[in-house]
Motif scaffolding. Sequence first.
Motif, short mmCIF file in Angstrom:
data_model
loop_
_atom_site.label_atom_id
_atom_site.label_comp_id
_atom_site.label_asym_id
_atom_site.label_seq_id
_atom_site.Cartn_x
_atom_site.Cartn_y
_atom_site.Cartn_z
N MET A 148 1.72 -1.66 -0.17
CA MET A 148 -0.52 -0.10 0.03
C MET A 148 0.93 1.18 0.11
O MET A 148 0.27 2.29 -0.61
N LEU A 149 1.86 1.34 0.87
CA LEU A 149 2.71 2.33 0.82
C LEU A 149 3.82 2.57 0.61
O LEU A 149 5.01 3.74 0.45
N GLY A 150 4.75 1.27 -0.01
CA GLY A 150 5.65 1.46 -0.57
C GLY A 150 6.69 0.05 0.29
O GLY A 150 6.54 -0.47 1.33
N LYS A 151 7.64 -0.15 -0.10
CA LYS A 151 8.65 -1.37 -0.05
C LYS A 151 9.76 -0.98 1.09
O LYS A 151 10.44 -1.54 1.79
N ASP A 197 -5.29 -0.50 -3.65
CA ASP A 197 -4.76 0.52 -4.90
C ASP A 197 -5.47 2.19 -4.45
O ASP A 197 -4.71 3.18 -5.28
N HIS A 198 -6.70 1.97 -3.89
CA HIS A 198 -6.39 3.20 -3.69
C HIS A 198 -6.04 4.49 -2.94
O HIS A 198 -5.81 5.48 -2.95
N LEU A 202 1.45 7.70 -2.82
CA LEU A 202 2.34 8.09 -3.91
C LEU A 202 2.00 8.62 -5.18
O LEU A 202 3.02 8.46 -5.94
N GLY A 203 0.52 8.98 -5.68
CA GLY A 203 0.15 8.94 -7.34
C GLY A 203 0.17 8.45 -8.01
O GLY A 203 0.62 7.46 -8.36
N GLU A 229 -2.22 14.88 -2.66
CA GLU A 229 -3.43 15.37 -2.88
C GLU A 229 -3.37 14.94 -4.43
O GLU A 229 -2.94 14.44 -5.53
N TYR A 230 -5.26 14.54 -4.17
CA TYR A 230 -5.88 14.14 -5.59
C TYR A 230 -6.44 15.48 -6.32
O TYR A 230 -6.87 17.04 -5.54
N LYS A 231 -6.73 15.23 -7.50
CA LYS A 231 -7.51 16.78 -8.07
C LYS A 231 -8.47 16.44 -9.54
O LYS A 231 -8.09 14.72 -10.15
N ILE A 232 -9.79 16.82 -9.30
CA ILE A 232 -10.39 16.48 -10.05
C ILE A 232 -9.97 16.41 -11.97
O ILE A 232 -9.58 17.47 -12.16
#
Length: 327
Positions: A29-32, A250-251, A257-258, A292-295
């Motif tokens: 989820m958050l990286g190895k 995934d979400h 992480l982008g 951050e998410y962007k629509i």
Amino acid sequence: SKKPVRVAVTGAAGQIGYALLFRIASGEMLGKDQPVILQLLEVPVEGPQKALKGVMMELEDCAFPLLVGMEAHSDPMTAFKDTDYALLVGSMPRKAGMERAELLAINGQIFTAQGKALNAVASRNVKVLVVGNPANTNAYIAMKSAPDLPAKNFTAMLRLDHNRALSQIAAKTGKPVSSIEKLAVWGNHSPTMYADYRYATIDGASVKDMINDQVWNKDVFLPTVGKRGAAIIEARGLSSAASAANAAIDHMRDWALGTNGKWVTMGIPSNGEYGIPKEVMFGYPVTCEGGEYKIVAGLEIDAFSQECINKTLAELQGEQDGVKHLL
Ligand code: NAX
């Protein structure tokens, strides 16, 4: 090495929890390179608490290098202490014969309490994902119960719908899932969601032109994606668990992480985009960068799409009106 982050998971002894926790602990989820501390919440009842201990024994037995701490909780006020990520999986989904008001009242209680606890004790940057159904409305309740946290930090899971739609399009076109870009899912996590491939491409070519069949879209694709959860229950005798856990991974991964410009779907509080009233917890196509998410902006909404969006919006507003008195 990186400082550990705290990940709270509710409903940790449930089906989705069992498919989720091991993947968080292994770094998917958050990286190895990101150590994690798991703060696990279950109801204060002997059976689930005992089952949770069993899951924790198995997590220990994996000897995950990234799992640097693990706690069992029965109170959200301790489970959410300083948490950086919160996956709210436990809820009361609708059971046969249950009245709508009853369902909303029970979830109202769970998610007002959890929202208040996040408000009081979580990291000010906590990223919250609500998986437990009705996911959008539960996320809305939690958000409204946490006025000191940024509303944008509360999200609902539409990613399973998104992934289901991807795999249906891959099957229809005979192309690999990984080649599909720019899919959007709008609205509520429910059969009314609107999976929209009008802008989707495969190797640069339009998916809509490749399929070129509006009857398939309306009568096969949308009902198949919308009723997939019911089809899984019918086949397996249990609701989706591994695929739901996968979508949650995934979400959160993409949010943290982008997405490198790739479109994904998240249920997020509206700021009025695409004519959706403010604060409605709505599925939108987004890209993520820097946490951050962007629509995705500027998409044209044609008459059929507007009709679909209106329908899923009306359902969501009905749900949210049904809980207003609790907030
Ligand atoms: P399970 O019944 O297997 O597990 C739920 C667990 O949550 C139980 O162990 C229960 O004790 C615990 N729980 C209940 N209330 C709690 C509370 N207040 N605090 C902490 N723990 C609590 O269900 P499971 O199959 O894991 O599904 C969990 C939720 O995900 C359900 O609401 C389900 O409807 C929802 N789903 C959402 C999906 C989505 O795409 N958004 C898809 C899959 C899934 O159906």
